[in-house]
Every structure is written in C-alpha cells, then in structure tokens.
Motif scaffolding. Structure first.
Motif, mmCIF file in Angstrom:
data_model
loop_
_atom_site.group_PDB
_atom_site.id
_atom_site.type_symbol
_atom_site.label_atom_id
_atom_site.label_comp_id
_atom_site.label_asym_id
_atom_site.label_seq_id
_atom_site.Cartn_x
_atom_site.Cartn_y
_atom_site.Cartn_z
ATOM 1 N N LYS A 182 -40.582 16.492 -12.308
ATOM 2 C CA LYS A 182 -41.031 15.299 -13.030
ATOM 3 C C LYS A 182 -42.018 14.527 -12.151
ATOM 4 O O LYS A 182 -41.795 14.376 -10.960
ATOM 5 C CB LYS A 182 -39.817 14.423 -13.361
ATOM 6 C CG LYS A 182 -38.809 15.134 -14.262
ATOM 7 C CD LYS A 182 -37.501 14.381 -14.403
ATOM 8 C CE LYS A 182 -36.544 14.583 -13.256
ATOM 9 N NZ LYS A 182 -35.576 15.677 -13.401
ATOM 10 N N GLU A 216 -37.305 9.754 -7.230
ATOM 11 C CA GLU A 216 -37.491 8.667 -8.192
ATOM 12 C C GLU A 216 -37.294 7.286 -7.559
ATOM 13 O O GLU A 216 -37.998 6.338 -7.883
ATOM 14 C CB GLU A 216 -36.488 8.805 -9.348
ATOM 15 C CG GLU A 216 -36.727 9.991 -10.271
ATOM 16 C CD GLU A 216 -36.028 11.270 -9.789
ATOM 17 O OE1 GLU A 216 -35.745 11.391 -8.579
ATOM 18 O OE2 GLU A 216 -35.769 12.142 -10.639
ATOM 19 N N ARG A 272 -24.258 17.893 -8.678
ATOM 20 C CA ARG A 272 -24.831 17.470 -9.947
ATOM 21 C C ARG A 272 -23.878 17.814 -11.079
ATOM 22 O O ARG A 272 -23.109 18.759 -10.972
ATOM 23 C CB ARG A 272 -26.163 18.167 -10.148
ATOM 24 C CG ARG A 272 -27.092 17.874 -8.985
ATOM 25 C CD ARG A 272 -28.304 18.746 -9.054
ATOM 26 N NE ARG A 272 -29.014 18.690 -7.785
ATOM 27 C CZ ARG A 272 -30.144 18.019 -7.594
ATOM 28 N NH1 ARG A 272 -30.718 17.380 -8.571
ATOM 29 N NH2 ARG A 272 -30.716 18.005 -6.410
HETATM 30 MG MG MG Z 1 -33.380 14.874 -9.734
#
Ligand code: MG
Ligand code: ATP
Length: 627
Positions: free
Chosen positions: A249, A391, A494
C-alpha cells in the motif's frame, strides 16, 4: 514527567498536548487549528501551519551546530566512510535541489529515488523536501517490475538512481533495472538522474533522458535554493508497506504532523537529543530509514549513522565497531538483523567498547524471547522492542526511556506511545477484551500526527484497508494482541496468521518462539495448514545454527518436544521441514502467506516484495520431498 500522566494528557487533551509538542519545530506560519477532524477518519493536524522538513532538518541547526557531524555513512561494501557536518549536508542538499529543479521538478511533483544507503540518497530526499517535491524511495535492489509498479503509481517527473549497489562484495548494477522498469512503465519519468560511484563499467546513458549527477553538480556548485514552505498537510513523501499480507500500500505522509511526531519521539522514546549519535541499521528505503536515519535525527540536531553492507562484513562485530567509533548512544535494528548475528559466535558482541551505548531498539517483527535474551546477555544493554508500521511512521508501542524507563518485559513492545489510544477488540463481538485475553489491536481515530494521511491516489483503499474491520470507526492493521495487567501489550502475529487447531486459536508467533528455543534452531516460520480432522495444524519451516545438531530428524523431534512442553500437545507441529533459508520480504519479514499457500498447493500470491526466490523454491522442494 511520568509516562502515565504524559500519555493520558495526549489522549484526553490532544489539542493542548500536540500544540505544546509543535513548538519543537520551526513554523514559517503557525497552525491555525491544531486538529481539524471535520471529515473522519481523515484528519488534518496543524491545519494552516506552514513548515518544511528540510529547513527543520538542516537550516535551523546551522548557527548552533553547523560544524557538528550530521551524517556519517559507513560502507563495508565500497570501504568508504564519509563524515559530513550540518554545513556539509546543507551545502550538498542545496546543490542537489538546484540540480533537480533545473530538471523541471517543482512543488508537488513526484520523484522516485532508487539508491542504496549512500549519502546522496539522503541528499536527494532532503532536496525534494526542500523544494516541496514528493519523494518515493524504492528499496535499491527491488526488481525492475517492482520499480515499474511504483513508477506507475507515483507518475514521477524524475527518477534518481545510483549506478549500482553492492551486496556481500557483489556489484548489482541498478541502471539496467531502471532501463527495464522505464520500458515496462506506462508513465516513465522524462528524466533519470544517475549518481555514479564508478561501480558499473558498462554504465550507458540514454541521450535526452539520462543525466549524470557529477556533471550537473559542477554546474550548480555553491547554489542556494530557497525553502518552499508547505501547508502542514501537503504530502511530503510516499512509501510502500512491506507487502507481507498482499499488494503493498502506498502510504502518504504529511509535513507538519510528521515533523512534530519525530521530534517528540527522538527525545522521549529514543532518548537522543541534539549533539548525540543515533545509528540505525535500516535501509533508507524502509519506514525506519525515513524516520530514524534521515528525518528524525536531523530534526533533533543529532548525528545519524547510515550503514551500507552486511552485518557480518568484514566481520560480525562491524555494527559494534561503528558504535564504538562514533560513540553511538542509541542503536536501532530489527529482530531479523539480530538473528543473523545469532548464527555467529557471541564473542563478537564483546569485542568493542560499548560504554557510550545506552539502548538497542528493535522493530519490524515479533522479537522472540530467545533472541532478546541472547542479545541482552551479549551487549549488556536494555533491548527495547518497538512496534509500529510503515503507516504510522513512528512507534505505536514502546518503552520511553527518554521520559521514564519502565521495566523491560521480554516478548512485549511495552506501552502505547503518546497520541495512540489503543484498544484490543474481540473479532466476533466487536467488544473490548480484558487483560490476558487475545484480540485485534486497534487505534481509536483520529490517528495521531505522523501517521499516514491516506493511501496515495486511493482514499477508498485507505478506508477499506484500515477502517473497514469493525462496526465502530477504528483503525486496524489486523495484528493480534494481548494486554497484561500492567497494560503491556504483546503482539501475537497477524490475525490471518492465527492457526485454528480443533477450535484452539494459536498464534504463529507463540509456536515460533517455542520452536526457536531449541538450541539448534536459528529461525523458524510456523504456518497453519488445512487438515481434515483438526481444521488446521501447525507446520514448521526452520533454519539451523552453525555448529549445533544438524540431523533434521533429531532436530525436528526436539522442536516438537519444545512445543509440547511449553504450549501443550494441541500446538504440536504436525510436520517440521529443515531448510537453508526462509522466504522473506525485502524488509526481512517472513512471508508466511506464501509458504502457507505452497503447503496448501495454492498460488503463492503477490511476490513482488520477495527477497530471495531461491528460499521459496527451497520450501517448494522441501514440501515435495516431505518432512
Ligand atoms: Mg501492514
Ligand atoms: P503489508 O501491510 O503490506 O502487508 P507489513 O504490514 O509487513 O506489510 P510494515 O509496515 O513493514 O508492512 O510492517 C508493519 C507490521 O510489522 C505490523 O503491522 C506488525 O505485524 C509487524 N511488526 C512491526 N513491529 C513489530 C513488533 N515489534 N512486534 C511484532 N510485530 C511487529
């Protein structure tokens, strides 16, 4: 001030808190509003304020510390070391800025930077920041196809590259990769600027497109380029996530919020102030490189050490020799990096004078206890686990020794850093879980300063990837966490790495830790594989330490014993494969999704960030051969 009070204030009175922190940087025009949250979850910090990252990193320090070292680059590949003062870097960045401006780059234009850890990579980034251009650093050594994808996403006016990088003494020519990427891209840049170190004897320039930096530099010698003052929320740079869970991303960062968050983190988390030295082993192409090799230390008036080369070259003591030579106060690396050293003799950790070194921070992946213990014993300094994301741009969870040092707990990156209001949510009910219970880590918006403003050119993906997981508006990158009674968070991997064995939910991380506690294991990846009877079973892929037990059957049995003893029979790995290398992303993260896909005879998915295709091939062969 005590940690609790500091953090509480950042959550309960965010505007007052961040208004105070904002004083740490220079504003050309002060912010009109500290926080504009009129369009959730988008938010604007320091709206209306005008500032510039390059000015804060360089110009502001010239009077007081112009002759202090700003940047030291050490390359065990080329054998070259460069020591640059603030005045030196300022001069070089001005020349670089004049050069790229002459190539038609201006405010808001994108510039792709494809370079290894060399001083010019830093100059190029700061030059972009100076003139308001948006840089997108692509990790040097990414394949041409990857570079082409990023070129098409950013549609740059300019690509800046090195002639070549080096890895373990081997020259990797970048220019042919750049040529291939420009060929493949739909929107190739009109100009390519090449910084040559004379490593590629076959370097050939494309007439009309390619420009040699050495020549351009001569033409702009002594240039002074005015700083372009940017509104706090204009983009400063783009940077892609590691691609561990899928297609990377494109994180878009702002200017003012980022500068303020870095300034705060430098003293309070990393305990580095003006005049002190920070050494991060990251590549400039990663989030850590951006924040703690380039912008953070320079905004703080500190000295940043940038290293090009393997951690074992010329010998496994090279990092510590750098610490000794430059009086490094805070070092920053990754668990993966430490695991590389763990394969070597621990005596290398004792060879150098580390009396100036205070802290070693590690981030990027779960820090397993055996590795944490090994390095703590080896260097005798506190090891501080850091949890964050591309991020966020700076830590979400950490201890904050610059503010108040809390006890280190192995296995935990500690407590939320300022501005991060964290919750741990039960996936099914969407309610908060209590201490000791597993859930999904979420950040209550508005995201604090420094975090991404959106996904480049893709607001929908921003909303979808991060804010679409719960009924409530919460940010999550889907990491699985647990908090203890003291509020310390433990990251269990995760959520898509959770293995469900006959209804028992096990984190890949806990099994990996257990397997890694076997004396012969260097590193392990654990995945869940479909099983008719139990739903899923844990399967291990492991690499072995040199010098330990090498018989795969004996080691496999030993690993299974470790897991049964430590976690119970339910977690017992069904199969154990010993391999020479584990597939990782270029940033050093285990590509469990691809291993799992192979183990379940599926397509391995997006491999654009895979480091070593040979490692995945080995997994494939191991599966064919059988455990
Ligand atoms: Mg990530
Ligand atoms: P993508 O988002 O493209 O799938 P990625 O999440 O690996 O890739 P990064 O931003 O490089 O991209 O990594 C952030 C992630 O790394 C976190 O969400 C977390 O899963 C993991 N991580 C980082 N630091 C730690 C840590 N100290 N302990 C455990 N996990 C960590």
């Amino acid at each position: 001030m005590r940690y609790e009070e500091f953090h509480r204030r950042s959550i309960e009175q965010p505007e007052a808190f961040w208004a105070e922190q904002a004083r740490a940087i220079h504003w050309r025009t002060p912010p009109q509003r500290i926080l504009d949250y009129s369009n959730p979850p988008f938010r604007q910090w320091f709206a209306g304020g005008e500032t510039n990252l390059c000015y804060n990193a360089l110009d502001r320090h010239l009077d007081e510390r112009g002759d202090q070292l700003a940047l030291v680059t050490v390359s065990s590949e080329t054998g070259q070391t460069r020591e640059l003062t603030y005045r030196d870097v300022h001069r070089e960045v001005n020349v670089f800025a004049a050069a790229i401006r002459a190539l038609g780059v201006g405010r808001g234009d994108r510039v792709v930077i494809y370079m290894p850890n060399m001083a010019e990579a830093v100059f190029a980034m700061l030059a972009c920041a100076r003139i308001g251009a948006v840089h997108s650093v692509v990790f040097g050594g990414f394949a041409a196809h990857n570079l082409a994808l990023r070129i098409d996403d950013a549609t740059p006016k300019l690509l800046i590259c090195a002639d070549a990088g080096m890895r373990g003494g081997k020259v990797i020519a970048y220019k042919p990769l750049v040529d291939a990427a420009c060929e493949e891209a739909q929107s190739p840049p009109p100009h390519v600027l090449i910084v040559s170190r004379g490593l590629d004897p076959d370097l050939a320039l494309v007439p009309g497109r390619d420009v040699d930096y050495a020549e351009l530099r001569k033409r702009h010698e002594g240039a002074q380029v005015d700083v372009e003052w940017l509104e706090s929320n204009e983009p400063s740079y783009l940077l892609y996530t590691s691609g561990t869970t899928g297609k990377p991303k494109g994180v878009q960062r702002d200017v003012g919020g980022y500068a303020v968050a870095l300034a705060l983190s430098m003293w309070s988390i990393y305990d580095v102030r003006a005049g002190q030295v920070m050494f991060s082993t990251s590549d400039v192409g990663w989030a850590v490189g951006h924040s703690y090799n380039v912008y953070g230390p320079l905004i703080a008036g500190a000295t940043s050490v940038l290293y090009e080369g393997l951690p074992t070259n010329p010998d496994p003591g090279v990092w510590w020799s750098i610490c000794e030579r430059y009086g490094v106060r805070t070092m920053f690396s990754s668990p993966t990096g430490i695991r590389v050293l763990k394969k070597q003799d621990a005596a290398w950790l004792k060879k150098h004078d580390l009396s100036k070194l205070h802290w070693l921070f590690l981030a990027g992946e779960p820090l397993d206890e055996p590795t944490a213990q090994w390095i703590t014993d080896g260097i005798g300094k506190p090891i501080i686990d850091n949890y964050w994301q591309t991020e966020t741009g700076w830590p979400v969870l950490s201890l904050m020794p610059g503010l108040e040092l809390k006890p280190v707990k192995f296995g935990s990156p500690g407590l939320p850093t300022p501005g991060y209001h964290l919750r741990v949510i039960d996936e099914a009910s969407g309610r908060d879980v209590g201490p000791g219970e597993k859930g999904v880590l979420a950040i209550v918006p508005p995201l604090p300063p420094g975090c991404l403003t959106t996904v480049w050119n893709d607001d929908a993906r921003f909303l979808d990837s991060y804010f679409g997981h719960f009924k409530e508006l919460l940010y999550s990158s889907l990491d699985w966490a647990i908090r203890d009674d003291d509020g310390y968070a433990f990251i269990l991997g995760r959520t898509d790495d959770v293995i469900n064995v006959a209804g028992h939910r096990l984190g890949t991380r806990e099994i990996e830790e257990s397997v890694a506690s076997h004396a012969s294991v260097a590193e392990a990846a654990v995945i869940g594989v479909r099983d008719e009877l139990k739903g899923q079973v844990p399967v291990v892929f492991a690499t072995l330490k040199a010098g330990g037990e090498q018989d795969p059957r004996a080691v496999a049995a030993g690993m299974q014993d470790c897991v049964v003893r430590q976690l119970g029979a339910v977690a017992r790995p069904a199969r154990v494969y010993v391999v020479g290398a584990l597939p990782k992303t270029r940033s050093g993260k285990l590509l469990r999704r691809s291993i799992q896909a192979l183990a379940e005879s599926r397509d391995p998915g997006d491999l654009s960030t895979l480091d070593d295709p040979g490692a995945l091939e080995e997994v494939r062969r191991a599966l064919e051969r059988g455990a």
